[in-house]
Design a protein around this motif. Structure first.
Motif, PDB file in Angstrom:
ATOM      1  N   ASN A 194      -8.208  -3.971  -4.475  1.00 27.48           N
ATOM      2  CA  ASN A 194      -8.935  -5.109  -5.040  1.00 27.48           C
ATOM      3  C   ASN A 194      -7.985  -6.087  -5.727  1.00 27.48           C
ATOM      4  OD1 ASN A 194     -10.929  -2.466  -6.195  1.00 27.48           O
ATOM      5  ND2 ASN A 194     -11.447  -3.686  -4.394  1.00 27.48           N
ATOM      6  N   LEU A 195      -6.850  -5.557  -6.192  1.00 29.76           N
ATOM      7  CA  LEU A 195      -5.887  -6.330  -6.975  1.00 29.76           C
ATOM      8  C   LEU A 195      -4.483  -6.105  -6.425  1.00 29.76           C
ATOM      9  CD1 LEU A 195      -7.186  -5.049 -10.419  1.00 29.76           C
ATOM     10  CD2 LEU A 195      -7.443  -7.414  -9.673  1.00 29.76           C
ATOM     11  N   LEU A 196      -3.670  -7.139  -6.476  1.00 22.62           N
ATOM     12  CA  LEU A 196      -2.263  -6.991  -6.109  1.00 22.62           C
ATOM     13  C   LEU A 196      -1.431  -7.903  -6.996  1.00 22.62           C
ATOM     14  CD1 LEU A 196       0.030  -5.937  -4.272  1.00 22.62           C
ATOM     15  CD2 LEU A 196      -0.442  -7.895  -2.764  1.00 22.62           C
ATOM     16  N   GLU A 197      -0.427  -7.323  -7.614  1.00 24.98           N
ATOM     17  CA  GLU A 197       0.504  -8.090  -8.437  1.00 24.98           C
ATOM     18  C   GLU A 197       1.910  -7.838  -7.912  1.00 24.98           C
ATOM     19  OE1 GLU A 197       0.816  -8.428 -13.124  1.00 24.98           O
ATOM     20  OE2 GLU A 197       1.797  -6.605 -12.431  1.00 24.98           O
ATOM     21  N   VAL A 198       2.650  -8.920  -7.659  1.00 26.85           N
ATOM     22  CA  VAL A 198       3.993  -8.769  -7.116  1.00 26.85           C
ATOM     23  C   VAL A 198       4.937  -9.772  -7.782  1.00 26.85           C
ATOM     24  CG1 VAL A 198       3.434 -10.283  -5.166  1.00 26.85           C
ATOM     25  CG2 VAL A 198       5.350  -8.689  -4.970  1.00 26.85           C
TER      26      VAL A 198
ATOM     27  N   VAL B  54      11.755  -0.268  -7.679  1.00 22.61           N
ATOM     28  CA  VAL B  54      11.262   1.070  -7.389  1.00 22.61           C
ATOM     29  C   VAL B  54      11.623   1.439  -5.953  1.00 22.61           C
ATOM     30  CG1 VAL B  54       8.994   0.182  -6.709  1.00 22.61           C
ATOM     31  CG2 VAL B  54       9.220   2.555  -7.393  1.00 22.61           C
ATOM     32  N   ASN B  55      12.049   2.681  -5.759  1.00 28.66           N
ATOM     33  CA  ASN B  55      12.302   3.198  -4.416  1.00 28.66           C
ATOM     34  C   ASN B  55      10.979   3.259  -3.657  1.00 28.66           C
ATOM     35  OD1 ASN B  55      12.452   5.483  -2.375  1.00 28.66           O
ATOM     36  ND2 ASN B  55      14.597   5.347  -2.972  1.00 28.66           N
ATOM     37  N   LEU B  56      10.994   2.889  -2.378  1.00 27.88           N
ATOM     38  CA  LEU B  56       9.757   2.845  -1.604  1.00 27.88           C
ATOM     39  C   LEU B  56       9.023   4.181  -1.585  1.00 27.88           C
ATOM     40  CD1 LEU B  56      10.749   0.609   1.447  1.00 27.88           C
ATOM     41  CD2 LEU B  56       9.278   0.011  -0.467  1.00 27.88           C
ATOM     42  N   LYS B  57       9.779   5.289  -1.671  1.00 21.94           N
ATOM     43  CA  LYS B  57       9.151   6.610  -1.649  1.00 21.94           C
ATOM     44  C   LYS B  57       8.384   6.908  -2.940  1.00 21.94           C
ATOM     45  CE  LYS B  57      12.589   8.684   1.446  1.00 21.94           C
ATOM     46  NZ  LYS B  57      13.647   9.725   1.578  1.00 21.94           N
ATOM     47  N   LYS B  58       8.616   6.088  -3.970  1.00 19.37           N
ATOM     48  CA  LYS B  58       7.999   6.362  -5.271  1.00 19.37           C
ATOM     49  C   LYS B  58       6.973   5.305  -5.692  1.00 19.37           C
ATOM     50  CE  LYS B  58      11.972   8.979  -6.971  1.00 19.37           C
ATOM     51  NZ  LYS B  58      12.987   9.117  -8.044  1.00 19.37           N
ATOM     52  N   THR B  59       6.511   4.513  -4.731  1.00 19.51           N
ATOM     53  CA  THR B  59       5.537   3.474  -5.092  1.00 19.51           C
ATOM     54  C   THR B  59       4.156   4.042  -5.410  1.00 19.51           C
ATOM     55  OG1 THR B  59       5.118   3.111  -2.742  1.00 19.51           O
ATOM     56  CG2 THR B  59       6.661   1.606  -3.826  1.00 19.51           C
ATOM     57  N   GLY B  60       3.878   5.263  -4.956  1.00 22.55           N
ATOM     58  CA  GLY B  60       2.607   5.914  -5.298  1.00 22.55           C
ATOM     59  C   GLY B  60       1.401   5.261  -4.662  1.00 22.55           C
TER      60      GLY B  60
ATOM     61  N   SER C 287       0.597  -2.830  -8.692  1.00 18.54           N
ATOM     62  CA  SER C 287       1.598  -3.705  -9.294  1.00 18.54           C
ATOM     63  C   SER C 287       2.937  -3.231  -8.759  1.00 18.54           C
ATOM     64  CB  SER C 287       1.557  -3.606 -10.827  1.00 18.54           C
ATOM     65  OG  SER C 287       2.559  -4.423 -11.393  1.00 18.54           O
ATOM     66  N   ASP C 288       3.544  -4.050  -7.904  1.00 15.10           N
ATOM     67  CA  ASP C 288       4.722  -3.600  -7.153  1.00 15.10           C
ATOM     68  C   ASP C 288       6.023  -4.170  -7.705  1.00 15.10           C
ATOM     69  OD1 ASP C 288       6.105  -2.319  -4.990  1.00 15.10           O
ATOM     70  OD2 ASP C 288       6.311  -4.311  -4.084  1.00 15.10           O
ATOM     71  N   HIS C 289       7.045  -3.302  -7.764  1.00 16.47           N
ATOM     72  CA  HIS C 289       8.373  -3.717  -8.220  1.00 16.47           C
ATOM     73  C   HIS C 289       9.442  -3.378  -7.186  1.00 16.47           C
ATOM     74  CE1 HIS C 289       6.444  -2.457 -12.262  1.00 16.47           C
ATOM     75  NE2 HIS C 289       6.255  -3.748 -12.084  1.00 16.47           N
ATOM     76  N   SER C 290       9.069  -3.301  -5.923  1.00 14.34           N
ATOM     77  CA  SER C 290      10.013  -2.823  -4.907  1.00 14.34           C
ATOM     78  C   SER C 290      10.975  -3.891  -4.414  1.00 14.34           C
ATOM     79  CB  SER C 290       9.246  -2.256  -3.708  1.00 14.34           C
ATOM     80  OG  SER C 290       8.581  -3.296  -3.011  1.00 14.34           O
ATOM     81  N   GLY C 291      10.617  -5.160  -4.571  1.00 13.56           N
ATOM     82  CA  GLY C 291      11.443  -6.233  -4.029  1.00 13.56           C
ATOM     83  C   GLY C 291      11.273  -6.408  -2.531  1.00 13.56           C
TER      84      GLY C 291
ATOM     85  N   PRO D 149       5.029  -2.349   0.327  1.00 10.01           N
ATOM     86  CA  PRO D 149       3.987  -1.713  -0.483  1.00 10.01           C
ATOM     87  C   PRO D 149       2.758  -2.616  -0.649  1.00 10.01           C
ATOM     88  CG  PRO D 149       6.128  -1.353  -1.478  1.00 10.01           C
ATOM     89  CD  PRO D 149       6.327  -2.370  -0.391  1.00 10.01           C
ATOM     90  N   SER D 150       2.990  -3.920  -0.783  1.00  8.35           N
ATOM     91  CA  SER D 150       1.872  -4.857  -0.934  1.00  8.35           C
ATOM     92  C   SER D 150       0.969  -4.830   0.289  1.00  8.35           C
ATOM     93  CB  SER D 150       2.396  -6.279  -1.152  1.00  8.35           C
ATOM     94  OG  SER D 150       3.110  -6.371  -2.367  1.00  8.35           O
ATOM     95  N   ILE D 151       1.573  -4.917   1.474  1.00  6.85           N
ATOM     96  CA  ILE D 151       0.789  -4.927   2.708  1.00  6.85           C
ATOM     97  C   ILE D 151       0.074  -3.589   2.905  1.00  6.85           C
ATOM     98  CG2 ILE D 151       0.959  -5.051   5.235  1.00  6.85           C
ATOM     99  CD1 ILE D 151       3.188  -7.129   4.814  1.00  6.85           C
ATOM    100  N   PHE D 152       0.768  -2.498   2.605  1.00  8.71           N
ATOM    101  CA  PHE D 152       0.166  -1.165   2.713  1.00  8.71           C
ATOM    102  C   PHE D 152      -1.036  -1.060   1.767  1.00  8.71           C
ATOM    103  CE2 PHE D 152       1.398   3.649   2.910  1.00  8.71           C
ATOM    104  CZ  PHE D 152       0.163   3.928   3.480  1.00  8.71           C
ATOM    105  N   SER D 153      -0.873  -1.554   0.538  1.00  6.89           N
ATOM    106  CA  SER D 153      -1.969  -1.459  -0.430  1.00  6.89           C
ATOM    107  C   SER D 153      -3.174  -2.284   0.027  1.00  6.89           C
ATOM    108  CB  SER D 153      -1.512  -1.918  -1.822  1.00  6.89           C
ATOM    109  OG  SER D 153      -1.397  -3.321  -1.903  1.00  6.89           O
TER     110      SER D 153
END
Length: 258
Positions: A227-231, A185-191, A209-213, A217-221
């Motif tokens: 509460n949850l992070l999936e990478v 996913v493009n970083l601008k579209k991680t929502g 749930s991040d697919h940016s590679g 986005p994980s750190i920002f979230s």
């Protein structure tokens, strides 16, 4: 909500899941290698995908566009078949993950997969974006009284509202992931902005749930009190699998956990 003995919510540390999916390419030895590496990062859980080819695909279903690496597979069925494990193998995987202090979670795509995971004593299920409206699967998990984590990448807000109402009515234990179903996913579209929106709208654990590679986005979230992070994770930077471009390396996963 609780997964196993771990409490998840605003008053607890984020629950971090390392997503392997089928990056093991159907090799159980590589599964164990993933578990070994991931167990040293600080994550709470490791997640796989339980695919059963004859429950999910017809023989003539074409493979995902641009993902048929080396033209190895004639159909999507062939690919799912190549990454299947037996119930005995899944049981060994789960036990080894637990030995390494990781909670074992898997995404399911069929009722047969749910029944298989029930037999080995899974503690929580994941429902991917493509199965968000598969009420046969969701209702079956609710009957088991096990937590459900749901990605929202392929549905409208109205569909999330509708399922949230159903889950509340049935007193299910659940959480939603903001997810954008592009790989990568493009970083601008991680929502990322939707995390706060979801927290206000739904009275349940919310995460990404991040697919940016990338780790960003994980750190920002996490800074937004996710509460949850999936990478997605890979152990070989030269991996050419379907999710490789959407995955981070082990050292980056450790940075996120720290």
């Amino acid at each position: 909500m609780k997964i196993g003995n771990v409490s998840i919510g605003d008053n607890y540390k984020p629950f971090i899941i390392a997503e392997v999916a089928q990056a093991h390419n159907g090799k159980i030895s590589k599964v164990f290698k993933f578990i070994d590496y991931i167990s040293k990062t600080g994550v709470d859980a490791i997640k796989f995908q339980t695919h059963i080819a004859d429950q999910e695909s017809t023989l003539d279903e074409p493979f995902r566009k641009n993902f048929n690496f080396n033209n190895k597979f004639k159909s999507r069925y062939d690919y799912w078949k190549s990454v299947e494990f037996s119930i005995d193998e899944w049981n060994k995987i789960k036990k080894y993950a637990e030995k390494k202090k990781l909670i074992f979670i898997t995404s399911v795509f069929s009722l047969k997969a749910i029944q298989m995971m029930k037999k080995i004593g899974i503690k929580a299920f994941k429902i991917g974006s493509g199965e968000f409206n598969s009420l046969d699967l969701i209702n079956e998990i609710i009957k088991l009284k096990l937590p459900i984590l749901l990605s929202t990448g392929m549905v409208r807000l109205s569909e999330i509202d509708r399922l949230n109402k159903l889950l509340k009515h049935k007193k299910a234990s659940y959480g939603f992931f903001q997810c954008t179903s592009n790989y990568p996913v493009n970083l601008k579209k991680t929502g990322i902005n939707l995390i706060n929106d979801f927290k206000k709208r739904y009275n349940c654990p919310i995460g990404l749930s991040d697919h940016s590679g990338t780790i960003y986005p994980s750190i920002f979230s996490l800074s937004l009190n996710s509460n949850l992070l999936e990478v997605h994770v890979k152990i070989d930077k030269n991996d050419k699998g379907p999710d490789a471009s959407s995955s981070i390396e082990i050292q980056d996963l450790k940075k996120i956990c720290e």
